[in-house]
Design a protein around this motif. Sequence first.
Motif, PDB file in Angstrom:
ATOM      1  N   HIS A  59      -3.581  -1.166  -6.132  1.00  0.00           N
ATOM      2  CA  HIS A  59      -2.369  -1.781  -6.679  1.00  0.00           C
ATOM      3  C   HIS A  59      -1.155  -1.370  -5.851  1.00  0.00           C
ATOM      4  O   HIS A  59      -0.267  -2.203  -5.567  1.00  0.00           O
ATOM      5  CB  HIS A  59      -2.181  -1.355  -8.143  1.00  0.00           C
ATOM      6  N   ALA A  60      -1.119  -0.083  -5.454  1.00  0.00           N
ATOM      7  CA  ALA A  60      -0.002   0.390  -4.632  1.00  0.00           C
ATOM      8  C   ALA A  60       0.004  -0.309  -3.270  1.00  0.00           C
ATOM      9  O   ALA A  60       1.073  -0.679  -2.757  1.00  0.00           O
ATOM     10  CB  ALA A  60      -0.094   1.908  -4.443  1.00  0.00           C
ATOM     11  N   ILE A  61      -1.172  -0.534  -2.705  1.00  0.00           N
ATOM     12  CA  ILE A  61      -1.251  -1.222  -1.415  1.00  0.00           C
ATOM     13  C   ILE A  61      -0.712  -2.641  -1.544  1.00  0.00           C
ATOM     14  O   ILE A  61       0.083  -3.110  -0.702  1.00  0.00           O
ATOM     15  CB  ILE A  61      -2.704  -1.240  -0.905  1.00  0.00           C
ATOM     16  N   ALA A  62      -1.117  -3.328  -2.619  1.00  0.00           N
ATOM     17  CA  ALA A  62      -0.653  -4.702  -2.806  1.00  0.00           C
ATOM     18  C   ALA A  62       0.845  -4.750  -3.051  1.00  0.00           C
ATOM     19  O   ALA A  62       1.561  -5.602  -2.490  1.00  0.00           O
ATOM     20  CB  ALA A  62      -1.408  -5.336  -3.977  1.00  0.00           C
ATOM     21  N   THR A  63       1.352  -3.838  -3.867  1.00  0.00           N
ATOM     22  CA  THR A  63       2.774  -3.843  -4.211  1.00  0.00           C
ATOM     23  C   THR A  63       3.639  -3.562  -2.988  1.00  0.00           C
ATOM     24  O   THR A  63       4.616  -4.273  -2.715  1.00  0.00           O
ATOM     25  CB  THR A  63       3.046  -2.794  -5.299  1.00  0.00           C
ATOM     26  N   ILE A  64       3.270  -2.529  -2.235  1.00  0.00           N
ATOM     27  CA  ILE A  64       4.068  -2.154  -1.061  1.00  0.00           C
ATOM     28  C   ILE A  64       3.970  -3.227   0.011  1.00  0.00           C
ATOM     29  O   ILE A  64       4.959  -3.549   0.691  1.00  0.00           O
ATOM     30  CB  ILE A  64       3.616  -0.781  -0.538  1.00  0.00           C
ATOM     31  N   GLY A  65       2.787  -3.808   0.184  1.00  0.00           N
ATOM     32  CA  GLY A  65       2.642  -4.871   1.164  1.00  0.00           C
ATOM     33  C   GLY A  65       3.514  -6.058   0.836  1.00  0.00           C
ATOM     34  O   GLY A  65       4.171  -6.658   1.714  1.00  0.00           O
ATOM     35  N   THR A  66       3.549  -6.424  -0.448  1.00  0.00           N
ATOM     36  CA  THR A  66       4.399  -7.543  -0.870  1.00  0.00           C
ATOM     37  C   THR A  66       5.865  -7.226  -0.638  1.00  0.00           C
ATOM     38  O   THR A  66       6.646  -8.069  -0.174  1.00  0.00           O
ATOM     39  CB  THR A  66       4.149  -7.858  -2.354  1.00  0.00           C
TER      40      THR A  66
END
Length: 1132
Positions: free
Chosen positions: A1004-1011
């Motif tokens: 979830h952190a990877i997706a959030t930061i990537g976005t």
Amino acid sequence: MANLYFVLQRRKGYGKSKGLSSILVGTLDSVFDTKPPPYRILHQTPTSEVYYLISCSLTYSEIEKDWEWIERNLCETLNSFDSEEEVTEFVCCKIQSVIANIVPNNQGAEDEDTKSFRTVTFKFHRLFNMPQDEKLVNYYSCSYWKGRMPRQGWLYLSVNHLCFYAYILGRETKLVVRWSDVTELDKTSSLVFPDSIRIATREKQHHFSMFLHKSETFTLMTQLTNLAMKQLINDKGGFNEDKDLLNKLSKNVPKKSSFLKRDLDARAHSEAYRLLFRLPASEKLDGSTDATLWTPYNKRHVWGRMFLSQNYLCFESRVKGLVSVVIPLREVCLVEKAENQASNPAVDKSVLLTTCRKTSFLFAQIQDREFVVDKISELLSRTRAPSLVSADSVSSRSSSSGSSNFSQCEEVTTETTWSPQPPLMTLFKLSCSPECSTSQEAREKLWELHFVEYGRGVTMYRTTEVARLLLQGVPDRLRREVWPAFSGAVNEMATNPGLYRALVDQALGKACTANDEIERDLHRSLPEHPAFQCDIGISALRRVLSAYAYRNPQIGYCQAMNIVASVLLIYSSEEEAFWQLATLCESLLPDYYNTRVVGALVDQGVLDDLTSEHLPHLHARLDELGMIRMISLSWFLTIFLSVMPYESAVNIIDCFFYDGARVIFQVALTVLEFNQEKLLSCREEGEGMQLLSDYLEGVYNEENPYSSRSKDGEQMKKSISVQKLLYEAYSKYGMLSAGAIERLRLKYRLRVVQQLEDGVGRNVVRSIVGDGYFSLEQLQDLLVLVREELLSQRRVNSERYDPTQPPYEAYKVDYELFQLLFVGLSPWGKGTQAENLAARLFRLMDRNCDGLLNFRELAAALGMTCTADMTQRLKLLYTLHLPPLLSSAEIESPTRSENGTEVATDAADFFNSMEQSVSSLESVAPPIEENYLMRDPDDRSYAYSREQSWEVRSMGSLRSMVESRDSRLDLKSVPKMDQPHFIMLWKTIYDLFQAQPEDQETFHAIATIGTLLLQLGDVGKRFYLEREESADSLLAAAAAHSAGLRPDTPSSTDQQSPDRNGNPGVGLDPHWSITVEQFLATVLTGQPIAEFFSHNTSLSEGITRLRGRRFNRLNSLSDTSFTKMGNGNKGT
């Protein structure tokens, strides 16, 4: 497990059964080496009592696969046959066809090793997980002492390893020792370890006993250890079998189970043969037989042994030193069988050889004369007349033989016309007293009479008479004839006509390290002789030393060679001096003149051992003073030429060329004995050193009593004549033999080489521990692993290590080895993108673009991914996804799976706001610039052509940014990242976490930061579009101009405009970008990501795992060539 036609059986003592009978069976199988494969499949029809062995295996999992193959491919077919005979015939034919399919892979094996030995070899590879190219030499039954209890088992000796295996009462014992790690090897006999062989490494001692063939085992261990040490000294790759032995015409040679054992025995015999007769290093003994030699000087038949090799026929009498002969086959013009004489049975079964000089040699009592004559004829048919060597052939030979100090030489303008000089004593005649002239003339007459009676040149009958003449010294005028004949240099010179001139023409046109070192020493070479006070002698010395450095890049030039060569030039012509120097460096004093003077250090240890044996009281005192290792280095390197007047030392060289290195030890022991009383009373080392220095400088020649050196204008006090010194040396220590010295050399070669390796390792580690990535212990572990891999994979350094370079340049790894270490040790090496990351990181750290990383670059590359602070790791990851490391071609080229379909990115699942654009991207291609990573490291034209290129300049900037640990660094100078490169970066981050335990919070952190980063790029894009258009026009024009100048840039009408960093445009949006500050600040907000990049990885634990995978995992049987019927047809 069974069916109608097949049964699967398990032998007692294997599997889950732990009963007493099973344990006893397993123990007996191991001790008596009757251990059959524990699992097998048999074929039998219901009414037959005959069984057929179909398959056998060491593991249940593999025999189970064979059983499944039988059920799948045979059982249904067998039900269609009408009779049991047809069933059996079909099964046998099917299995025989399987065997026939795998036989081509083993063609020739029957000629090399016996069938039983191949079975043992297979077992060796299985037990110790050795690669297939690790050759087993032999195996022996013995006991290994583990603690105070012996474990009876089997000792396996391979080219690179010593291994032991035992299975006693259900417990296995395994031991693997690399020969290159052995520090001591000897026979011992004590109350605790009776009659055993002791092997010591840096960590532990191992004792083996209860051998059936102890002497043979120890000799083989000695050979293999010696090979490993020489490999460490010379860096010449691995051991290569001599396949010529398979086609060799031989008789009465016992068949050995192992071809490698036969090869090693042949090497040992050849080495002893070359040492005995002073033959070239390439000469290989073909065979020997008992015979008699007719000696015309006393008209007798002398019993001895006749030796044959490719280019020589030699004879040595049974009585040591009585007579020996060396006959080059190039000089033989006729070989014939002499008729038997009833009146003289001593000439029965005789062979007569006639040379081109009309000299005849009669050998008789040859047991199998017909075979010997055929053998001599065969060798004569291969002997070709030597041909002149041209400079062009020398140049091509040198360029293909490896690098040296000449590898970076530049051409310089030199005088191409030169003439070789005759012996300098004929040009610069020294004043001589009438008594000296008379003595010289008298000895010349004695030598001429000796030549008339015993022959002259290389084919002379060498007897005790010539030894007596040598003790009085060779006349000056005859040294140019006697020295080459006795040293063997005449053989090299005769087989290489014209080579010296060609070498000089090549070497003198080079400006390089070797020639620079030679220039510095030229005027310090025998300055007291007038020949070296003018250009004639200096130029001749320069040509000899430069030519030899060019000929032998492994040695190049070493201090002390200039002193030896200058004396050789006084008494010999220029070419003769060159070949005598080559023979001395390569045969008579091997390893003396390499960069670490290993041979001289080894012989220091030998002298130490001999002193303790023959002069124990003096040895104890010298040891207290710390002198024993200080006094002898210059003695050995210059053969006493630098410590006593050369007019005296040449008498020692007379004996040295005849008797070899043992003369140096005899003289050294005599000097110590004559000064024993004074040395025992010395209070400090300086006093003892001065005492020996004065004694040696006072050694004079009886023919020239004024030859002792002067000091401060005063004549040195005479100590002893060199004639008396040599007489006493032969009288007191004549029992020293070349064989005994060689055995002592092996003992001390182990110690010296390992001490030097440890010293180099300590210097390497100390030179980079300050970088702060790893501790001292971790760097030592990494260095040991790199050294092991370089040795086990037989990697050869393309360049000879230059001691003037930093220590970390001593060990270099190529891309293949770096990838292995990166995947095994780095936390970034666990995902599917590991190969791509390794390729980019290797290219980034390769400062000089030579396709190799030195040890410092390797440690930095691993340290920045394992232990560096979080910011530095993130900067590195960011940098690895910038051009030129990540090129446009990689982004645009999809990776395909095994079935040919394109692999879509998994990272797109997390970019909800950019789902459509991200899903169209595919994963990265194979490693960048494959030609760069796999090219020859010696190809320096590649690095030169790229020196001023945009990629190199950009790479240097990226490297400096990554290696900087200053948190206040001006990150604004770091290039911005466009959208396609960012997408690749984020896919890599996602891939890194794929190898971690699944955690929804992490993904979830990877997706959030990537976005969030994608959104930041959009903000920057909107801001950029509002800027004035003139900047865009300027950048586009510059990029178009740059593309026009680059011939390798493809011209296309739809080519993208460059991004705002000036990099070639690659895709989605040329104005979208993020900065490294934005990347760092945003990523650090994700706790799981921050923890991953801040976690320190233990290098030592990774090294332990890497070693464990090498030695403990089991390969599948399908990877081996063992004839296993049911396994050979798995692919059909």
